[in-house]
Design an enzyme around this catalytic site. Structure first.
Site, PDB file in Angstrom:
ATOM      1  N   LYS A  13       3.570  -5.764   0.395  1.00 33.69           N
ATOM      2  CA  LYS A  13       3.415  -4.475  -0.297  1.00 33.69           C
ATOM      3  C   LYS A  13       2.790  -3.415   0.610  1.00 33.69           C
ATOM      4  CE  LYS A  13       0.699  -6.101  -3.557  1.00 33.69           C
ATOM      5  NZ  LYS A  13       0.633  -7.545  -3.252  1.00 33.69           N
ATOM      6  N   ARG A  88      -2.331  -4.600 -11.972  1.00 40.87           N
ATOM      7  CA  ARG A  88      -2.369  -6.036 -11.698  1.00 40.87           C
ATOM      8  C   ARG A  88      -2.434  -6.862 -12.978  1.00 40.87           C
ATOM      9  NH1 ARG A  88      -3.769  -6.213  -6.387  1.00 40.87           N
ATOM     10  NH2 ARG A  88      -4.716  -7.971  -5.413  1.00 40.87           N
ATOM     11  N   ARG A 127      -3.030 -14.061   8.540  1.00 38.37           N
ATOM     12  CA  ARG A 127      -3.292 -12.621   8.481  1.00 38.37           C
ATOM     13  C   ARG A 127      -4.713 -12.308   8.953  1.00 38.37           C
ATOM     14  NH1 ARG A 127      -1.579  -9.203   3.210  1.00 38.37           N
ATOM     15  NH2 ARG A 127      -3.483  -9.850   2.193  1.00 38.37           N
ATOM     16  N   ARG A 162     -10.345 -12.077   6.330  1.00 35.90           N
ATOM     17  CA  ARG A 162     -11.058 -11.648   5.123  1.00 35.90           C
ATOM     18  C   ARG A 162     -11.712 -12.839   4.430  1.00 35.90           C
ATOM     19  NH1 ARG A 162      -6.511  -8.154   2.081  1.00 35.90           N
ATOM     20  NH2 ARG A 162      -7.279  -9.450   0.387  1.00 35.90           N
ATOM     21  N   ARG A 173      -5.920 -16.904  -5.593  1.00 37.84           N
ATOM     22  CA  ARG A 173      -5.293 -15.585  -5.756  1.00 37.84           C
ATOM     23  C   ARG A 173      -3.836 -15.718  -6.190  1.00 37.84           C
ATOM     24  NH1 ARG A 173      -6.239 -13.461  -0.157  1.00 37.84           N
ATOM     25  NH2 ARG A 173      -4.835 -11.763  -0.629  1.00 37.84           N
TER      26      ARG A 173
HETATM   27  P1  ADP Z   1      -3.810  -8.973  -1.996  1.00 38.20           P
HETATM   28  O1  ADP Z   1      -2.736  -8.167  -2.649  1.00 38.20           O
HETATM   29  O2  ADP Z   1      -3.455  -9.380  -0.621  1.00 38.20           O
HETATM   30  O3  ADP Z   1      -4.363 -10.058  -2.857  1.00 38.20           O
HETATM   31  P2  ADP Z   1      -5.621  -6.723  -2.253  1.00 38.20           P
HETATM   32  O4  ADP Z   1      -6.159  -6.107  -1.018  1.00 38.20           O
HETATM   33  O5  ADP Z   1      -4.598  -5.991  -3.025  1.00 38.20           O
HETATM   34  O6  ADP Z   1      -5.104  -8.138  -1.761  1.00 38.20           O
HETATM   35  O7  ADP Z   1      -6.811  -7.087  -3.242  1.00 38.20           O
HETATM   36  C1  ADP Z   1      -7.951  -7.807  -2.847  1.00 38.20           C
HETATM   37  C2  ADP Z   1      -8.827  -8.103  -4.037  1.00 38.20           C
HETATM   38  O8  ADP Z   1      -9.268  -6.860  -4.632  1.00 38.20           O
HETATM   39  C3  ADP Z   1      -8.160  -8.842  -5.180  1.00 38.20           C
HETATM   40  O9  ADP Z   1      -8.163 -10.236  -4.982  1.00 38.20           O
HETATM   41  C4  ADP Z   1      -9.009  -8.418  -6.366  1.00 38.20           C
HETATM   42  O10 ADP Z   1     -10.251  -9.104  -6.384  1.00 38.20           O
HETATM   43  C5  ADP Z   1      -9.312  -6.972  -6.050  1.00 38.20           C
HETATM   44  N1  ADP Z   1      -8.310  -6.044  -6.642  1.00 38.20           N
HETATM   45  C6  ADP Z   1      -7.443  -5.244  -5.952  1.00 38.20           C
HETATM   46  N2  ADP Z   1      -6.675  -4.532  -6.799  1.00 38.20           N
HETATM   47  C7  ADP Z   1      -7.043  -4.891  -8.055  1.00 38.20           C
HETATM   48  C8  ADP Z   1      -6.605  -4.521  -9.368  1.00 38.20           C
HETATM   49  N3  ADP Z   1      -5.625  -3.610  -9.576  1.00 38.20           N
HETATM   50  N4  ADP Z   1      -7.210  -5.112 -10.431  1.00 38.20           N
HETATM   51  C9  ADP Z   1      -8.207  -6.016 -10.261  1.00 38.20           C
HETATM   52  N5  ADP Z   1      -8.656  -6.414  -9.061  1.00 38.20           N
HETATM   53  C10 ADP Z   1      -8.098  -5.859  -7.949  1.00 38.20           C
END
Ligand code: ADP
Ligand code: ZN
Length: 215
Positions: A13, A88, A127, A162, A173
């Site tokens: 994404k 999400r 990553r 990370r 996740r």
């Molecule tokens: P990835 O898509 O690789 O899991 P992100 O960088 O999008 O990683 O998100 C990292 C973390 O941030 C998620 O695991 C969650 O804890 C939090 N997060 C990000 N976006 C949201 C969202 N829209 N709602 C709830 N938690 C979020």
């Protein structure tokens, strides 16, 4: 363009969003990047979010909606935006629908990027991310390492794994994604906005999006 990008962690994404910003000046809005920035800045929001993030759990919907309500009304969004990592959950999608109607914004499309699970797992464990919250450039130790090991090409900060990219947190996740986020595909299908794209090449995904939008 005004798009939502759906897809499991590691589906690409962020990469696709960055490529799309170069086409028409639309901005990438990544809730993950915003949250990591808040954690690094030590803000109240960051302190609240950090414990959820490190476990690979979702941050509560109310915190996310507070962030997005402000972000989507900033002037740079008028040209267009790519939502990366938001919504999400179904409640976030419902709240976003209400918010967009209220501030008079219409989405062009919701793109679901479908990538096989073994590819996802391989990508996430290899990553690496720039530790500088203002940069957050993404590398891969196998396919796109920084020129100098452990140092960001763009800003010179350390490139790190990370906290939520250990095998245990990654599995959690992916499970969270399947339970809470995958149902959004059906939600946006009903809204008539969904376009699913299967592909492990970000270039191909970007080209499909462009042709769908008639660009
Ligand atoms: P990835 O898509 O690789 O899991 P992100 O960088 O999008 O990683 O998100 C990292 C973390 O941030 C998620 O695991 C969650 O804890 C939090 N997060 C990000 N976006 C949201 C969202 N829209 N709602 C709830 N938690 C979020
Ligand atoms: Zn950097």
């Amino acid at each position: 363009m005004k798009l939502i990008l759906l897809g499991a962690p590691g589906a690409g994404k962020g990469t696709v969003a960055k490529m799309l910003t170069a086409i028409d000046g639309s901005v990438q809005i990544s809730t993950g990047d915003i949250l990591r920035g808040e954690v690094q800045a030590g803000s109240e929001l960051g302190r609240k979010a950090e414990e959820y993030m490190n476990k690979g759990d979702l941050v509560p919907d109310s915190l996310i909606m507070g962030i997005m309500e402000k972000r989507l009304q900033q002037p740079d969004c008028a040209q267009g935006f790519l939502l990366d990592g938001f919504p999400r959950t179904i409640p976030q999608a419902e709240a976003l629908k209400e918010l967009l109607a209220r501030i008079d914004i219409t989405l062009d499309m919701v793109v679901s990027i479908e990538v096989p699970r073994d590819v996802i797992l391989d990508r996430l464990t290899t990553r690496r991310t720039c530790a500088n919250s203002a940069c957050q450039a993404i590398y891969n130790v196998k396919s796109s390492p920084p020129q100098k090991e452990g140092v960001c090409d763009k800003c010179g900060s350390p490139v790190i794994q990370r906290d939520d990219e250990t095998v245990a947190a990654i599995n959690h996740r992916l499970e969270t994604y399947n339970q809470k986020t995958a149902p959004l595909v059906g939600f946006y299908e009903k809204e008539g906005l969904l376009k699913s794209i299967t592909g492990t090449s970000s270039d191909a995904v970007v080209n499909t999006i462009k042709s769908e939008l008639g660009m």
